[in-house]
Design a protein around this motif. Structure first.
Motif, PDB file in Angstrom:
ATOM      1  N   ALA A   1     -21.346  48.133 -66.749  1.00  0.00           N
ATOM      2  CA  ALA A   1     -20.375  48.217 -65.468  1.00  0.00           C
ATOM      3  C   ALA A   1     -19.394  49.414 -65.659  1.00  0.00           C
ATOM      4  O   ALA A   1     -18.806  49.607 -66.967  1.00  0.00           O
ATOM      5  N   PRO A   2     -19.153  50.015 -64.637  1.00  0.00           N
ATOM      6  CA  PRO A   2     -18.068  50.991 -64.648  1.00  0.00           C
ATOM      7  C   PRO A   2     -16.704  50.464 -64.893  1.00  0.00           C
ATOM      8  O   PRO A   2     -16.571  49.120 -64.628  1.00  0.00           O
ATOM      9  N   ARG A   3     -15.876  50.862 -65.442  1.00  0.00           N
ATOM     10  CA  ARG A   3     -14.841  50.460 -65.827  1.00  0.00           C
ATOM     11  C   ARG A   3     -13.945  49.266 -65.036  1.00  0.00           C
ATOM     12  O   ARG A   3     -13.789  48.199 -65.535  1.00  0.00           O
ATOM     13  N   ARG A   4     -13.960  49.706 -63.792  1.00  0.00           N
ATOM     14  CA  ARG A   4     -13.355  48.846 -62.860  1.00  0.00           C
ATOM     15  C   ARG A   4     -13.843  47.465 -62.805  1.00  0.00           C
ATOM     16  O   ARG A   4     -13.559  46.389 -62.688  1.00  0.00           O
ATOM     17  N   TRP A   5     -15.332  47.587 -62.544  1.00  0.00           N
ATOM     18  CA  TRP A   5     -16.129  46.620 -62.315  1.00  0.00           C
ATOM     19  C   TRP A   5     -16.331  45.668 -63.495  1.00  0.00           C
ATOM     20  O   TRP A   5     -16.209  44.536 -63.605  1.00  0.00           O
ATOM     21  N   GLY A   6     -16.226  46.206 -64.636  1.00  0.00           N
ATOM     22  CA  GLY A   6     -16.025  45.656 -66.052  1.00  0.00           C
ATOM     23  C   GLY A   6     -14.757  44.663 -66.256  1.00  0.00           C
ATOM     24  O   GLY A   6     -15.005  43.583 -66.333  1.00  0.00           O
ATOM     25  N   ARG A   7     -13.706  45.188 -65.691  1.00  0.00           N
ATOM     26  CA  ARG A   7     -12.492  44.379 -65.893  1.00  0.00           C
ATOM     27  C   ARG A   7     -12.572  43.194 -64.599  1.00  0.00           C
ATOM     28  O   ARG A   7     -12.036  42.119 -65.016  1.00  0.00           O
ATOM     29  N   PHE A   8     -13.364  43.603 -63.453  1.00  0.00           N
ATOM     30  CA  PHE A   8     -13.384  42.364 -62.637  1.00  0.00           C
ATOM     31  C   PHE A   8     -14.197  41.446 -63.099  1.00  0.00           C
ATOM     32  O   PHE A   8     -14.049  40.301 -63.034  1.00  0.00           O
ATOM     33  N   PHE A   9     -15.422  41.690 -63.740  1.00  0.00           N
ATOM     34  CA  PHE A   9     -16.584  40.658 -64.049  1.00  0.00           C
ATOM     35  C   PHE A   9     -15.698  39.990 -65.362  1.00  0.00           C
ATOM     36  O   PHE A   9     -15.647  38.566 -65.603  1.00  0.00           O
ATOM     37  N   ARG A  10     -15.029  40.586 -66.276  1.00  0.00           N
ATOM     38  CA  ARG A  10     -14.360  39.881 -67.378  1.00  0.00           C
ATOM     39  C   ARG A  10     -13.573  38.870 -66.826  1.00  0.00           C
ATOM     40  O   ARG A  10     -13.251  37.733 -67.376  1.00  0.00           O
ATOM     41  N   ALA A  11     -12.582  39.315 -65.704  1.00  0.00           N
ATOM     42  CA  ALA A  11     -11.517  38.192 -65.270  1.00  0.00           C
ATOM     43  C   ALA A  11     -12.273  37.234 -64.533  1.00  0.00           C
ATOM     44  O   ALA A  11     -11.760  36.072 -64.829  1.00  0.00           O
ATOM     45  N   VAL A  12     -13.496  37.283 -64.035  1.00  0.00           N
ATOM     46  CA  VAL A  12     -14.117  36.310 -63.499  1.00  0.00           C
ATOM     47  C   VAL A  12     -14.573  35.289 -64.554  1.00  0.00           C
ATOM     48  O   VAL A  12     -14.365  34.014 -64.363  1.00  0.00           O
ATOM     49  N   PHE A  13     -15.112  35.925 -65.356  1.00  0.00           N
ATOM     50  CA  PHE A  13     -15.617  34.743 -66.492  1.00  0.00           C
ATOM     51  C   PHE A  13     -14.447  34.026 -67.390  1.00  0.00           C
ATOM     52  O   PHE A  13     -14.419  32.921 -67.799  1.00  0.00           O
ATOM     53  N   LEU A  14     -13.332  35.009 -67.558  1.00  0.00           N
ATOM     54  CA  LEU A  14     -12.185  34.148 -68.235  1.00  0.00           C
ATOM     55  C   LEU A  14     -11.661  33.100 -67.072  1.00  0.00           C
ATOM     56  O   LEU A  14     -11.327  31.861 -67.785  1.00  0.00           O
ATOM     57  N   MET A  15     -11.515  33.387 -65.831  1.00  0.00           N
ATOM     58  CA  MET A  15     -11.116  32.508 -65.005  1.00  0.00           C
ATOM     59  C   MET A  15     -11.915  31.186 -65.027  1.00  0.00           C
ATOM     60  O   MET A  15     -11.592  30.139 -64.865  1.00  0.00           O
ATOM     61  N   ALA A  16     -13.316  31.549 -65.049  1.00  0.00           N
ATOM     62  CA  ALA A  16     -14.297  30.420 -65.171  1.00  0.00           C
ATOM     63  C   ALA A  16     -14.087  29.470 -66.198  1.00  0.00           C
ATOM     64  O   ALA A  16     -14.403  28.211 -66.271  1.00  0.00           O
ATOM     65  N   THR A  17     -13.554  30.201 -67.615  1.00  0.00           N
ATOM     66  CA  THR A  17     -13.118  29.201 -68.450  1.00  0.00           C
ATOM     67  C   THR A  17     -12.134  28.141 -68.238  1.00  0.00           C
ATOM     68  O   THR A  17     -11.810  26.985 -68.935  1.00  0.00           O
ATOM     69  N   GLY A  18     -11.325  28.378 -67.354  1.00  0.00           N
ATOM     70  CA  GLY A  18     -10.202  27.504 -66.873  1.00  0.00           C
ATOM     71  C   GLY A  18     -10.468  26.631 -65.741  1.00  0.00           C
ATOM     72  O   GLY A  18      -9.540  25.788 -65.498  1.00  0.00           O
ATOM     73  N   ILE A  19     -11.624  26.543 -65.350  1.00  0.00           N
ATOM     74  CA  ILE A  19     -11.864  25.428 -64.380  1.00  0.00           C
ATOM     75  C   ILE A  19     -12.418  24.057 -65.075  1.00  0.00           C
ATOM     76  O   ILE A  19     -12.964  24.167 -65.930  1.00  0.00           O
ATOM     77  N   PRO A  20     -11.494  23.082 -64.464  1.00  0.00           N
ATOM     78  CA  PRO A  20     -11.691  21.749 -65.142  1.00  0.00           C
ATOM     79  C   PRO A  20     -13.287  21.175 -64.982  1.00  0.00           C
ATOM     80  O   PRO A  20     -13.997  21.502 -64.091  1.00  0.00           O
TER      81      PRO A  20
END
Lengths: 293, 234, 287
Positions: free
Chosen positions: C94-113
């Motif tokens: 992924a281009p830098r920006r998209w990489g950061r976006f996907f990383r954020a989504v995956f991190l956020m997903a770890t926080g879903i109860p």
């Protein structure tokens, strides 16, 4: 390497990322779609006035308020127990423990972090049974037992985040205060802890989120479906995640189910806030993903 | 110059992770003088400084030998286990290569060692802080903004702040590890000037790379060669 | 006086550390003490190798072991390719920006109860499985495993990403200099270098999967028999504890949950041992 092979790999990779992302957004969108409509003050407070309810002047019997209040009380209690012990233990790990002792303690903390939460719930349950049989015949699974168990559950996060925050302070900062005549403890209290505070705080916020979302521990240690706002440490209590679980299997009519969706949204929002806060406090939020539930 | 002995170093051996740094180094340092330690980089000059305030890493290094410092004329073996290292470090100040103010106000930075030493009287603290800042040639520049963040000062000012902080407990010895190497020439010159002034109160040991600087300010030059000191000119 | 306070504060630090470590031991202790009657009768071995049939007086937890094995392994196996793909995307493609976006989504997903995954699973996934496979209630091994895959994928992905990101820049430049493309970088340089993180991520996800309670409890149907295929109902060790804990405290049903607890404790310890083995070289580096 032929072009089509590289292309296939790239497409597969993009597909995985996109698929997972859409699943997550789809879930959240679905909850919003089903739950947002029924989200209202009446749903939370039933027919009780908001101020009366929050000040505990009137008992709220229906609605989500008792569950929300129960979750907040539970989180405050467990984190209140776990933070002092966890931070102190983290300081010991980073600044005093060395060699074999450090290895051994770390091993126990790793185990504590990886034991399933239902087993920690089982521990809480057997603790209450044991205390009931021996010292406190009036003790049953209750708020205090849940708080103790949840404290055990989040201890390793707090310990590790404190430890890693302290260990990442560079040597050049560590020697400033000793060179000025600080004792080891003075250095820790006046320089190292303030310097590590964002990392420590981030760990505490994550622990709060963990306590708020956990269901397995509390269902064994005292959470019940209907109790009102609990007035005693030694009684059963309502909590949001348990309420969601209960509704999912026991709902009687569409109205109750709508409450379940609304409760899910509220819990999701609470966890999102805590997660976002810790994200801002520390970039090292990734440690949670690795240490997590 | 009165020729009273201040520091006596005898047959010092120091090794770090099995790498020998000092082997049989001996040195005599006179009171109220500036002593330059010179030698190629990486040879252990900074490590030697830390043996004088016991700030080296005891878990991965080993040391034998004897160091005595005459505090108010009384000799003290600084590695005597009954002599606490915190007491030693209050009498032997140290200034590092890069300025390292703590993230607090100018005033609180300078007052910090007093707090560590348990001296808390408000009036006394203010008096000591002002005195130290004057000694470090910094008072006039900061007296109107004592409660501003120390990190807002320029590099040269930050380094003088660190010198003031080291001076606030009135140490008898001051160790300086290349104190001007991260500063421009002008800021360095101010510090050189103030060090010469400080000779009245302190005995200084300074590690320096700049031979011109050594020529300008040092009374004695000790070159570290093969783990031993060779004392040179002046 | 001052030295005394310092000493006592340091003792409090040490005490807290040992208290916390003691909690891990205490949990094991309670499981053992409560399961003691079973040990005394020497029934522990037969309990883990026989069927669950309380009506006939048989309280074996073999079906639960099988249920845990089936659901956890299917969930992990489903999430492995997904995590590889996603991690490669975040770290390499992924281009830098998209990489950061996907990383954020995956991190956020770890926080879903977890309970929310379960809730959505009951009302969204189970009906789908029911319709699509024509499988009874839709509460079965497959439903639980699919949701479990969603639960552990972000964890595994992020662990992989950590491993991929450790690849020395000079290696990557070497591939560039030789005219290699990003896929070749991934296959020949990044993946071989990240094997510790790959095994580690899978182990971590397996530990998480076997310990999950809510998804199995809510989505697997909880029938206490050994599942023959993914569309059958099954019960995990964790779900068994949650289902039986309210039984009479003297009954054999109640005692059986401590055997389940012991098994889960044992598996967790095993994953910790594996992970620490894998991490050992990195840790020595840091000290």
């Amino acid at each position: 390497m032929t072009g089509w092979f590289s292309k296939t790999i790239r497409i597969f990779s993009w597909a995985c990322g996109m698929a997972f992302t859409s699943i997550i957004f789809f879930f959240i969108g679905y909850l919003l779609y089903r739950g947002a409509g029924s989200l209202s003050l009446k749903l939370i407070f039933e027919n009780t006035g908001v101020i009366d309810a929050v000040l505990l002047r009137k008992q709220v019997l229906g609605g989500l308020f008792p569950a929300i209040a129960g979750t907040i009380i539970l989180v405050l209690l467990s984190v209140g127990i776990a933070v002092p012990i966890g931070v102190a233990a983290g300081i010991h790990m980073a600044e005093y423990a060395r060699g074999r002792w450090k290895e051994a303690l770390g091993f126990f903390f790793d185990i504590l972090a990886s034991v399933p939460s239902i087993v920690i719930g089982l521990f809480g349950l057997s603790l209450s049974v044991y205390l009931h049989r021996t010292f406190f015949p009036k003790l049953y699974p209750s708020l205090i037992i849940s708080a103790l168990s949840l404290a055990v559950l989040v201890l390793p996060y707090i310990i590790r985040s404190t430890q890693y925050a302290l260990e990442s302070i560079p040597e050049s900062t560590r020697i400033i205060a000793p060179a000025l005549g600080a004792s080891r403890l003075q250095n820790i209290l006046y320089v190292l802890i303030p310097r590590a505070s964002s990392g420590i705080l981030g760990g505490i916020v994550l622990a709060v989120g963990r306590c708020a979302e956990d269901t397995a521990v509390i269902m064994l240690t005292g959470a019940v479906a209907f109790a009102g706002v609990s007035r005693s440490l030694f009684s059963g209590y309502e909590a949001l995640p348990f309420y969601i679980y209960y509704i999912s299997s026991q709902y009687a009519d569409p109205a109750e189910l709508a409450e379940g969706y609304a409760a899910s949204l509220i819990l999701l929002a609470i966890c999102a806030v805590f997660f976002g806060v810790s994200f801002i406090i520390q970039k090292g939020v990734e440690s949670r993903a690795l240490y997590g539930p | 110059m009165d020729n009273k002995l201040k520091i006596s170093i005898n047959d010092l051996h120091f090794s770090y992770k099995d790498k020998s740094v000092l082997s049989g180094a001996s040195l005599r340092i006179m009171e109220n003088t500036i002593n330059a330690i010179v030698g190629p980089s990486g040879i252990g000059k900074s490590t030697f400084l830390t043996t004088l305030n016991r700030l080296w890493d005891t878990t991965s290094a080993e040391m034998t030998g004897k160091i005595e410092i005459f505090f108010h004329g009384v000799p003290q073996d600084i590695y005597d286990p009954r002599f606490p290292e915190t007491t030693l470090r209050r009498k032997v100040g140290m200034v590092f290569q890069a300025p390292n103010p703590l993230p607090m106000s100018i005033f609180r930075n300078v007052a910090f060692p007093l707090k560590l030493a348990g001296k808390t009287s408000r009036g006394e603290t203010e008096e000591s802080v002002e005195k130290a800042l004057r000694q470090a040639f910094l008072w006039d520049e900061v007296k109107d903004r004592l409660h501003k963040d120390a990190l807002l000062l320029s590099g040269g000012q930050q380094q003088r702040l660190c010198i003031a902080r080291a001076l606030v407990l009135a140490p008898e010895v001051l160790l300086l590890d290349e104190p001007t190497s991260s500063l421009d020439e002008k800021a360095g010159a101010v510090i050189e000037e103030l060090l010469v002034e400080l000779k009245k109160n302190c005995t200084m040991v300074i590690v320096s790379h700049y031979l011109a600087q050594v020529d300008r300010i040092a009374d004695t030059v000790h070159e570290l060669v093969g783990g031993k000191f060779v004392t040179g000119r002046r | 006086m001052k030295a005394l306070t310092e000493k006592s504060v340091v003792a409090v630090f040490r005490g807290s550390a040992f208290l916390s470590a003691g909690a891990a031991a205490l949990i094991l202790g309670f499981l053992l003490v409560f399961g003691l009657p079973l040990f005394r009768e020497g029934r522990i071995f037969s309990l883990v190798t026989t069927m669950w049939a309380p009506a006939e007086g048989r309280y074996g937890i073999l079906p639960m072991l099988a249920g845990t094995a089936a659901i956890a392994s299917l969930g992990v196996v489903l999430s492995i390719p997904l995590s590889f793909g996603a991690a490669a995307l975040i770290s390499v493609f992924a281009p830098r920006r998209w990489g950061r976006f996907f990383r954020a989504v995956f991190l956020m997903a770890t926080g879903i109860p977890t309970v929310i995954y379960g809730f959505v699973g009951i009302f969204l996934l189970a009906p789908f499985v029911r319709e699509f496979f024509d499988a009874g209630s839709g509460l079965c091994v497959l439903s639980a495993a699919l949701m479990l895959a969603v639960l552990v994928t972000p964890t595994m992905t992020i662990f992989f990403v950590h491993g991929f990101d450790r690849t020395p820049r000079s290696y990557l430049q070497a591939v560039d200099a030789l005219g290699g493309n990003d896929v070749q970088k991934l296959l020949y340089v990044i993946l071989p270098g990240a094997w510790r993180h790959i095994i580690g991520g899978i182990t971590l996800a397996a530990g998480r999967a076997q310990g999950d309670t809510l998804l199995a409890l809510m989505l697997s149907g909880n029938a206490a028999r050994i599942p023959g295929e993914p569309l059958e109902s099954a019960r995990t060790l964790t779900a068994h504890i949650a289902l039986v804990f309210a039984a009479d405290h003297e009954s054999p049903e109640f005692l059986s949950i401590f055997v389940c607890g012991l098994m889960l404790y044992l598996f967790s310890t095993l994953t910790v041992v594996v992970l620490r083995r894998l991490e050992a070289p990195f840790r020595r580096q840091h000290r």
